[in-house]
Design a protein around this motif. Sequence first.
Motif, PDB file in Angstrom:
ATOM      1  N   PRO A  44       0.872  -1.346   0.397  1.00 39.27           N
ATOM      2  CA  PRO A  44      -0.084  -0.081  -0.056  1.00 39.27           C
ATOM      3  C   PRO A  44       0.478   1.529   0.495  1.00 39.27           C
ATOM      4  O   PRO A  44       0.521   2.232  -0.349  1.00 39.27           O
ATOM      5  CB  PRO A  44      -0.995  -0.242   1.611  1.00 39.27           C
ATOM      6  N   ILE A  45       1.779   1.158   0.280  1.00 34.52           N
ATOM      7  CA  ILE A  45       2.694   2.111   0.973  1.00 34.52           C
ATOM      8  C   ILE A  45       3.536   3.239  -0.845  1.00 34.52           C
ATOM      9  O   ILE A  45       3.708   3.521  -1.074  1.00 34.52           O
ATOM     10  CB  ILE A  45       4.119   2.087   1.946  1.00 34.52           C
ATOM     11  N   LEU A  46       4.212   1.433  -0.950  1.00 38.88           N
ATOM     12  CA  LEU A  46       4.866   1.664  -2.508  1.00 38.88           C
ATOM     13  C   LEU A  46       2.921   1.958  -3.799  1.00 38.88           C
ATOM     14  O   LEU A  46       3.275   3.087  -4.150  1.00 38.88           O
ATOM     15  CB  LEU A  46       5.432   0.066  -3.002  1.00 38.88           C
ATOM     16  N   LYS A  47       2.631   1.749  -3.517  1.00 37.65           N
ATOM     17  CA  LYS A  47       0.970   2.487  -4.471  1.00 37.65           C
ATOM     18  C   LYS A  47       1.224   3.431  -4.131  1.00 37.65           C
ATOM     19  O   LYS A  47       0.825   4.448  -5.075  1.00 37.65           O
ATOM     20  CB  LYS A  47      -0.122   1.833  -4.155  1.00 37.65           C
ATOM     21  N   ARG A  48       0.591   3.994  -3.156  1.00 41.31           N
ATOM     22  CA  ARG A  48       0.828   5.438  -2.569  1.00 41.31           C
ATOM     23  C   ARG A  48       1.860   6.609  -3.490  1.00 41.31           C
ATOM     24  O   ARG A  48       1.907   7.393  -3.551  1.00 41.31           O
ATOM     25  CB  ARG A  48       0.668   5.660  -1.538  1.00 41.31           C
ATOM     26  N   PHE A  49       3.122   5.660  -3.261  1.00 40.35           N
ATOM     27  CA  PHE A  49       4.565   6.571  -4.406  1.00 40.35           C
ATOM     28  C   PHE A  49       4.026   6.566  -4.927  1.00 40.35           C
ATOM     29  O   PHE A  49       3.658   7.721  -6.257  1.00 40.35           O
ATOM     30  CB  PHE A  49       5.504   5.785  -3.420  1.00 40.35           C
ATOM     31  N   GLU A  50       3.079   5.654  -6.371  1.00 34.58           N
ATOM     32  CA  GLU A  50       3.211   5.504  -7.510  1.00 34.58           C
ATOM     33  C   GLU A  50       2.011   6.593  -7.811  1.00 34.58           C
ATOM     34  O   GLU A  50       2.395   7.643  -8.962  1.00 34.58           O
ATOM     35  CB  GLU A  50       2.762   4.793  -8.089  1.00 34.58           C
ATOM     36  N   LYS A  51       1.271   6.879  -6.795  1.00 34.57           N
ATOM     37  CA  LYS A  51       0.075   7.637  -7.392  1.00 34.57           C
ATOM     38  C   LYS A  51       0.318   9.414  -6.682  1.00 34.57           C
ATOM     39  O   LYS A  51       0.069  10.506  -8.170  1.00 34.57           O
ATOM     40  CB  LYS A  51      -0.541   7.531  -6.477  1.00 34.57           C
ATOM     41  N   GLU A  52       1.686   9.216  -5.435  1.00 33.88           N
ATOM     42  CA  GLU A  52       1.592  10.510  -5.579  1.00 33.88           C
ATOM     43  C   GLU A  52       2.823  11.371  -6.448  1.00 33.88           C
ATOM     44  O   GLU A  52       2.957  12.144  -6.711  1.00 33.88           O
ATOM     45  CB  GLU A  52       2.296  10.926  -4.319  1.00 33.88           C
ATOM     46  N   SER A  53       3.407  10.645  -6.986  1.00 30.63           N
ATOM     47  CA  SER A  53       5.263  10.676  -7.604  1.00 30.63           C
ATOM     48  C   SER A  53       4.652  10.497  -8.875  1.00 30.63           C
ATOM     49  O   SER A  53       5.482  11.202 -10.021  1.00 30.63           O
ATOM     50  CB  SER A  53       6.383  10.087  -7.448  1.00 30.63           C
ATOM     51  N   GLY A  54       3.625   9.664  -9.473  1.00 29.50           N
ATOM     52  CA  GLY A  54       4.060   9.919 -10.849  1.00 29.50           C
ATOM     53  C   GLY A  54       4.711   8.654 -11.527  1.00 29.50           C
ATOM     54  O   GLY A  54       5.359   7.980 -12.683  1.00 29.50           O
ATOM     55  N   ILE A  55       5.518   7.835  -9.999  1.00 32.59           N
ATOM     56  CA  ILE A  55       6.796   6.867 -10.737  1.00 32.59           C
ATOM     57  C   ILE A  55       6.259   5.556 -10.795  1.00 32.59           C
ATOM     58  O   ILE A  55       5.793   5.061  -9.517  1.00 32.59           O
ATOM     59  CB  ILE A  55       7.928   6.620 -10.141  1.00 32.59           C
ATOM     60  N   ALA A  56       6.086   5.171 -12.168  1.00 31.75           N
ATOM     61  CA  ALA A  56       6.206   3.433 -11.166  1.00 31.75           C
ATOM     62  C   ALA A  56       6.789   2.477 -10.647  1.00 31.75           C
ATOM     63  O   ALA A  56       7.609   2.597 -10.620  1.00 31.75           O
ATOM     64  CB  ALA A  56       5.995   2.477 -12.398  1.00 31.75           C
ATOM     65  N   VAL A  57       6.714   2.047 -10.031  1.00 26.41           N
ATOM     66  CA  VAL A  57       7.469   0.845  -9.245  1.00 26.41           C
ATOM     67  C   VAL A  57       6.604  -0.264  -9.330  1.00 26.41           C
ATOM     68  O   VAL A  57       5.872  -0.759  -9.250  1.00 26.41           O
ATOM     69  CB  VAL A  57       6.519   0.687  -8.113  1.00 26.41           C
ATOM     70  N   LYS A  58       8.036  -1.298  -9.498  1.00 33.19           N
ATOM     71  CA  LYS A  58       8.410  -2.693  -9.926  1.00 33.19           C
ATOM     72  C   LYS A  58       8.939  -3.496  -8.424  1.00 33.19           C
ATOM     73  O   LYS A  58       9.945  -3.104  -8.333  1.00 33.19           O
ATOM     74  CB  LYS A  58       9.552  -3.374 -10.424  1.00 33.19           C
ATOM     75  N   ALA A  59       8.040  -4.232  -7.746  1.00 36.38           N
ATOM     76  CA  ALA A  59       8.268  -4.590  -6.339  1.00 36.38           C
ATOM     77  C   ALA A  59       8.179  -5.806  -6.077  1.00 36.38           C
ATOM     78  O   ALA A  59       7.794  -6.822  -6.600  1.00 36.38           O
ATOM     79  CB  ALA A  59       7.418  -4.021  -5.229  1.00 36.38           C
ATOM     80  N   VAL A  60       9.647  -6.621  -5.627  1.00 31.14           N
ATOM     81  CA  VAL A  60       9.894  -8.119  -5.601  1.00 31.14           C
ATOM     82  C   VAL A  60       9.758  -8.613  -4.278  1.00 31.14           C
ATOM     83  O   VAL A  60      10.227  -7.384  -3.250  1.00 31.14           O
ATOM     84  CB  VAL A  60      11.077  -8.213  -6.489  1.00 31.14           C
TER      85      VAL A  60
END
Length: 340
Positions: A44-60
């Motif tokens: 959920p934290i990484l998803k919020r970063f994506e939404k706020e920054s516009g940077i896509a996150v690939k998480a492993v």
Amino acid sequence: MKRKQKTILFMAAIVFLLIPAVAISASSGQVVVYTALDQIFSEPILKRFEKESGIAVKAVYDIEATKTTGLVNRLIAEKKNPQCDVFWNNEIIRSIILKRKGVLTPYHSPSAEDIPGQFKDKEGYWTGFAARARVLVVNTSALTAKEQPSSILQLTNPEWKGKVAIANPLFGTTATHVAALFSLWGQEKAKGYFMELKANRIKIVDGNSVVKDQVGSGEIVAGFTDTDDVNTGVLAGLPIKAIYPDKDGLGTLLIPNTVGLVANCPHPAKARKLMDYLLSRDVEKDLAYCPSAQMPVREQVETPANFVSVDQVKTMPVDFEKMADEMEVSVKFVQQLFIR
């Protein structure tokens, strides 16, 4: 059980080959993060970063049985051709080991200026935030308040024989806890303690969450685990509670999350933005309010009512670098003692 534990150890050595490959390119608009914090809490934290920054996150993400060890092995294997930008560790010792192996590179995030020095590498290779505590979990239906242990030392006594569990000591925060005792007590005393636990038939299980579940079911009555596991168990209605041990002596081990920048990573600018976000006060607040109930390491971060904060805990006076020095010896010892 021994055969099963050997299988898990083998899995840790090759788990980076089992995790799906991360497809990235130099021009990719994403940032790649390997995270050992449970997906249910970190995603959920990484998803919020994506939404706020516009940077896509690939998480492993890791797997429960081998925890951080699998991701660390993968990072080491990828050192000459990094596929990851940011390592979000749910503990600290293996972040120090990655620093020593040249896998991480320094970054002093402006978001971390008010994080206490004890939770930051002086050279900027890793920064800590949002800690968990290593606690005893007990079954409140099976044990009265007077019967509940107040010290980890009590669990070597005859009345606890066959009634206590600990997660596999080769991995995760359990391995960190073992290294902490080796560094604080010295090798001779620490080895003696774990030999006494074995003689008292302590049960070795596949993870901290399994310890919590077995204590909750009454299969055992006490165990070593982390505060996030206890809190999720309480929320699920299990008859358990956390005991912060050794308030009048050794103290309780606090283990922060850590974040580090991977050396020669594919997307360094985006990686620094993600690190700035993870080290923000807002993320410490989010992790305090989520079911894992992780403790902010800095003061005046908003937390839920009746929250146990860092300043309310008698903390174990450990040196993280010294703990890292002891990791190889301590892991080898518990492997030979419990798993060979």
